[in-house]
Write a protein that holds these residues in place. Sequence first.
Motif, PDB file in Angstrom:
ATOM      1  N   MET A  77       0.965  -1.325   0.017  1.00  0.00           N
ATOM      2  CA  MET A  77       0.200   0.036  -0.128  1.00  0.00           C
ATOM      3  C   MET A  77       1.047   1.242  -0.111  1.00  0.00           C
ATOM      4  O   MET A  77       0.597   2.220  -0.804  1.00  0.00           O
ATOM      5  CB  MET A  77      -0.978  -0.038   1.118  1.00  0.00           C
TER       6      MET A  77
ATOM      7  N   LEU B  76      -0.808   4.493  -1.349  1.00  0.00           N
ATOM      8  CA  LEU B  76      -2.373   4.209  -0.672  1.00  0.00           C
ATOM      9  C   LEU B  76      -1.953   4.474   0.667  1.00  0.00           C
ATOM     10  O   LEU B  76      -1.278   3.773   1.346  1.00  0.00           O
ATOM     11  CB  LEU B  76      -2.854   3.074  -1.179  1.00  0.00           C
TER      12      LEU B  76
ATOM     13  N   ARG C 123     -15.085   0.153  -2.037  1.00  0.00           N
ATOM     14  CA  ARG C 123     -13.877   1.036  -2.293  1.00  0.00           C
ATOM     15  C   ARG C 123     -12.441   0.573  -1.912  1.00  0.00           C
ATOM     16  O   ARG C 123     -11.539   0.181  -2.741  1.00  0.00           O
ATOM     17  CB  ARG C 123     -14.143   2.568  -2.136  1.00  0.00           C
ATOM     18  N   ASN C 124     -12.405   0.257  -0.589  1.00  0.00           N
ATOM     19  CA  ASN C 124     -10.978  -0.014  -0.011  1.00  0.00           C
ATOM     20  C   ASN C 124     -10.667  -1.434  -0.447  1.00  0.00           C
ATOM     21  O   ASN C 124      -9.736  -1.853  -1.001  1.00  0.00           O
ATOM     22  CB  ASN C 124     -11.114  -0.549   1.314  1.00  0.00           C
TER      23      ASN C 124
ATOM     24  N   ARG D 227      -8.155   0.166   6.934  1.00  0.00           N
ATOM     25  CA  ARG D 227      -7.536  -0.830   5.814  1.00  0.00           C
ATOM     26  C   ARG D 227      -6.741  -1.866   6.707  1.00  0.00           C
ATOM     27  O   ARG D 227      -6.739  -3.019   6.133  1.00  0.00           O
ATOM     28  CB  ARG D 227      -6.754   0.091   5.051  1.00  0.00           C
TER      29      ARG D 227
ATOM     30  N   ASP E  59     -11.848  -2.909  -3.409  1.00  0.00           N
ATOM     31  CA  ASP E  59     -11.441  -2.621  -4.919  1.00  0.00           C
ATOM     32  C   ASP E  59     -10.038  -2.239  -4.917  1.00  0.00           C
ATOM     33  O   ASP E  59      -9.225  -2.375  -5.841  1.00  0.00           O
ATOM     34  CB  ASP E  59     -12.171  -1.445  -5.536  1.00  0.00           C
ATOM     35  N   GLU E  60      -9.371  -1.042  -3.996  1.00  0.00           N
ATOM     36  CA  GLU E  60      -8.153  -0.488  -3.924  1.00  0.00           C
ATOM     37  C   GLU E  60      -7.075  -1.722  -3.747  1.00  0.00           C
ATOM     38  O   GLU E  60      -6.214  -1.920  -4.228  1.00  0.00           O
ATOM     39  CB  GLU E  60      -8.149   0.354  -3.110  1.00  0.00           C
TER      40      GLU E  60
ATOM     41  N   ASP F 117      -6.970  -4.138  -6.492  1.00  0.00           N
ATOM     42  CA  ASP F 117      -5.736  -3.503  -7.604  1.00  0.00           C
ATOM     43  C   ASP F 117      -4.543  -3.678  -7.218  1.00  0.00           C
ATOM     44  O   ASP F 117      -3.715  -3.901  -8.175  1.00  0.00           O
ATOM     45  CB  ASP F 117      -6.176  -2.136  -7.874  1.00  0.00           C
ATOM     46  N   LEU F 118      -4.228  -3.755  -6.123  1.00  0.00           N
ATOM     47  CA  LEU F 118      -2.727  -4.027  -5.623  1.00  0.00           C
ATOM     48  C   LEU F 118      -2.257  -5.487  -5.497  1.00  0.00           C
ATOM     49  O   LEU F 118      -1.406  -5.651  -5.100  1.00  0.00           O
ATOM     50  CB  LEU F 118      -2.376  -3.284  -4.180  1.00  0.00           C
TER      51      LEU F 118
END
Length: 143
Positions: A14, A19, A63-64, A25, A66-67, A70-71
């Motif tokens: 992150m 991020l 949203r978290n 998170r 999804d983020e 993506d990572l």
Amino acid sequence: MLAETHVDYAVQLMKKANLKVTKQRRDLIAFLYEHQDHYLPIKTVDQYLRNFYPRMSYETVYRNIDELSDLHIVEKRMFSSGLHVKFQCDFDHVQHSHFICENCGRVVELKEPPLAQVQDQLPDYQITAQHLEVFGLCPKCQL
């Protein structure tokens, strides 16, 4: 690798991606790591986080996820019952396969056939990714 090491590695990913590392998170990652052998419904993840962060919205949780997906920190899959998520089980091979128990949802990572074997079957095609999921019943659910 120890649990803290996995979570710490995810935190480093992150940071590397710029991020923001928030307590929410980090708690999300730790919760998914504790249940890493199952895909959890996003609603279960949402309910868990709202126990500690009652003002956190469903959209923020989504949203978290999804983020983090993506990572390649978490894996997302759509099942007939909706979106499910789990902690990444193999950071070295983010494209990998699973056996998924249709009864209890247990997930076991599978070794895939080498991409070269698949490419041999499709000589005129360009393969960009490989993913296989096998469904059935785990030994406990067969009893």
